[in-house]
Design an enzyme around this catalytic site. Structure first.
Site, PDB file in Angstrom:
ATOM      1  N   LYS A 198      36.144  37.059  51.029  1.00 41.35           N
ATOM      2  CA  LYS A 198      37.217  36.260  50.107  1.00 41.35           C
ATOM      3  C   LYS A 198      36.855  34.864  50.855  1.00 41.35           C
ATOM      4  O   LYS A 198      38.137  34.188  51.447  1.00 41.35           O
ATOM      5  CB  LYS A 198      38.835  36.793  50.480  1.00 41.35           C
ATOM      6  CG  LYS A 198      38.804  38.382  49.731  1.00 41.35           C
ATOM      7  CD  LYS A 198      40.213  38.665  49.887  1.00 41.35           C
ATOM      8  CE  LYS A 198      40.494  40.053  49.123  1.00 41.35           C
ATOM      9  NZ  LYS A 198      39.960  41.141  50.007  1.00 41.35           N
TER      10      LYS A 198
HETATM   11  P1  5BU Z   1      43.018  50.767  49.419  1.00 40.50           P
HETATM   12  O1  5BU Z   1      42.982  51.495  50.813  1.00 40.50           O
HETATM   13  O2  5BU Z   1      42.442  51.484  48.228  1.00 40.50           O
HETATM   14  O3  5BU Z   1      44.281  50.117  49.165  1.00 40.50           O
HETATM   15  O4  5BU Z   1      41.994  49.278  49.969  1.00 40.50           O
HETATM   16  C1  5BU Z   1      41.559  48.559  48.672  1.00 40.50           C
HETATM   17  C2  5BU Z   1      40.622  47.562  49.234  1.00 40.50           C
HETATM   18  O5  5BU Z   1      40.485  46.308  48.268  1.00 40.50           O
HETATM   19  C3  5BU Z   1      40.931  46.723  50.576  1.00 40.50           C
HETATM   20  O6  5BU Z   1      39.819  46.473  51.388  1.00 40.50           O
HETATM   21  C4  5BU Z   1      41.401  45.339  50.051  1.00 40.50           C
HETATM   22  O7  5BU Z   1      41.223  44.280  51.044  1.00 40.50           O
HETATM   23  C5  5BU Z   1      40.671  45.094  48.854  1.00 40.50           C
HETATM   24  N1  5BU Z   1      41.569  44.486  47.825  1.00 40.50           N
HETATM   25  C6  5BU Z   1      42.765  45.037  47.097  1.00 40.50           C
HETATM   26  O8  5BU Z   1      43.227  45.946  47.478  1.00 40.50           O
HETATM   27  N2  5BU Z   1      43.412  44.051  46.346  1.00 40.50           N
HETATM   28  C7  5BU Z   1      43.230  42.871  46.139  1.00 40.50           C
HETATM   29  O9  5BU Z   1      43.390  42.230  45.084  1.00 40.50           O
HETATM   30  C8  5BU Z   1      41.784  42.417  46.517  1.00 40.50           C
HETATM   31  C9  5BU Z   1      41.094  43.000  47.439  1.00 40.50           C
HETATM   32 BR1  5BU Z   1      41.151  40.987  45.991  1.00 40.50          BR
END
Ligand code: 5BU
Length: 451
Positions: free
Chosen positions: A297
């Site tokens: 990012k």
């Molecule tokens: P989760 O454990 O499924 O919640 O992880 C989601 C990943 O996607 C995590 O690494 C976040 O940093 C990434 N992410 C997110 O969740 N939402 C966003 O809007 C963005 C990135 Br951009």
């Protein structure tokens, strides 16, 4: 609470549906007419209705409630009283004097608002109301509706990325009323014919298949991703948010065969060492044929981003196939990512994100015109010239108590036309990540294939 059928029959007694010949606002003649306003004159029913409507929602995700004027205003008020979620009021017309505001009440930009509607037909009044709320930089993701006339409005809104929760559908109601002898067989048949013949026609935008997207793709990384998806029958990106090299490599080895890409946050690896972390990771990626997506990012001026991308201990440019970058630094700031694909952040999954509709649109313009950009991260549908990457996907959870908001694989493929879903804790925190990766892969591929 009593069951939904009994509750409906109680509502029906208040005269909310009339049968005969009625001319609707649109000019068409309908064999029934729905008016839910009588429900608001019965406090007990209104209270129960509010509870039923609230039950359909993950309430932690919302800061505000708003009703579409006028019939839904008392419903929204009752929901606010039952849930303690603050109410805002949407005016039909802005006042000619004073503040000239369209939205009244206390709210802040970036808050999430539940929208309440009494009856949905074509979705027209919701489509008019939503932008007026979004213009205040209040987010609308979920709409609750008491009655769906099943004339296409729900589907139109869902294709635009809104979740529509409906308490009753007219077809269900006809069935209940027939079973309880409230209507005759011929009345039921007339209503069914009317519903079948009057669905609002909308050009359902077909999603492009991975094969079609591959044909259109220009960037080598986009091509590689799409080829991998087709070969592996997978649209799953696993997010490896683990904090040691051993965990990262172990996870990559376990899920590798089921994914198209592994998403890293390389700066959370506490024992990072280029030789010991990246070289073996690259080998696993080659063996299982997946790409590496570094979710860095980037959000700075071009020169700083170039240094962050190529230098430091992580030397991202030496190993990542594609990276995420904010569009906030403007078009030229993305010029530095020459040999990788860029996925631009267009909107975020977290509650209260500032990626409002106007921001999203400006960011998407940059993404569409920049040759390094292969796609966008978004919680809304985007142009099909871009690949859509959607995080915030989980089969079992609605949120994480820290602002993350989840959707199901089915939702993101069906309603957003997502190309790649990104799953983190749903896989790496499960007891058996390999099995979970397979489960998500199957769910994602089925949701895509059924379209
Ligand atoms: P989760 O454990 O499924 O919640 O992880 C989601 C990943 O996607 C995590 O690494 C976040 O940093 C990434 N992410 C997110 O969740 N939402 C966003 O809007 C963005 C990135 Br951009």
């Amino acid at each position: 609470m009593e069951n939904k059928t009994e509750f409906f029959l109680e509502c029906f007694k208040l005269g909310i549906i009339k049968f005969g010949r009625f001319t609707l606002k649109s000019g068409i003649e309908s064999p029934f007419y729905v008016d839910l306003r009588p429900l608001s004159s019965n406090p007990k029913i209104l209270k129960k209705l509010a509870d039923y409507l609230l039950e359909m929602l993950p309430l932690d995700n919302f800061d505000l409630i708003c009703g579409v004027p006028y019939a839904a205003l008392p419903m929204a008020t009752a929901m606010s009283l039952e849930s303690y979620i603050p109410l805002i009021i949407k005016r039909k017309e802005a006042k000619e004097y004073g503040t000239k505001k369209l939205i009244e009440g206390i709210y802040k930009k970036g808050q999430n608002c539940i929208l309440v509607e009494d009856v949905i037909t074509s979705g027209k009044s919701l489509l008019e109301t939503i932008p007026e709320i979004e213009n205040e930089e209040i987010f609308v993701s979920d709409i609750v509706v008491v009655l769906d006339r099943e004339q296409g409005g729900k589907e139109i809104l869902e294709r635009k990325g809104y979740r529509v929760h409906t308490l009753f559908k007219i077809s269900e109601i006809v069935k209940i009323l027939r079973e309880t002898n409230e209507i005759t067989e011929s009345e039921a048949a007339r209503i069914k014919d009317f519903i079948a013949g009057n669905a609002v026609k909308f050009e359902e935008k077909k999603r492009l298949s991975y094969e079609q997207k591959l044909e259109n793709a220009e960037h080598s990384v986009a091509k590689k991703l799409l080829k991998t998806a087709i070969d592996k029958q997978s649209n799953l990106i696993a997010s490896a948010d683990v904090t040691s090299t051993a965990e990262l490599l172990n996870f990559a080895e376990k899920v590798g065969q089921h994914i198209v890409a592994l998403k890293t946050h390389i700066d959370i690896i506490s024992d990072f060492d280029f030789e010991k972390t990246i070289l073996p990771l690259k080998k696993i990626a080659e063996k299982h044929r997946f790409l590496l997506m570094e979710d860095r990012k980037f959000a700075d001026i071009g020169n700083t981003q170039e240094l962050q991308f190529t230098k430091g201990i992580y030397r991202i440019s030496d190993w990542a196939d594609f990276v995420t970058a904010q569009a906030i630094g403007g078009f030229d700031s993305l010029n530095v990512f020459e040999n990788v694909g860029v996925v631009a952040i267009l909107s975020m999954s977290s509650k209260g994100t500032l990626t409002s509709v106007p921001y999203f649109e400006e960011a998407q313009k940059i993404a569409l015109s920049h040759p390094n950009v292969i796609g966008g991260v978004s919680q809304k549908p985007i142009s099909d010239e871009l690949l859509l990457f959607t995080p915030g996907v989980n089969l079992n959870e609605k949120g994480d108590g820290k602002g993350q908001q989840y959707n199901s694989p089915e939702y993101v493929f069906k309603n957003l036309h997502t190309d790649f879903m990104i799953v983190g804790r749903g896989i790496y925190q499960s007891e058996n990540p390999e099995k979970s990766a397979l489960e998500y892969k199957i769910a994602g591929w089925m949701a895509y294939s059924e379209l």
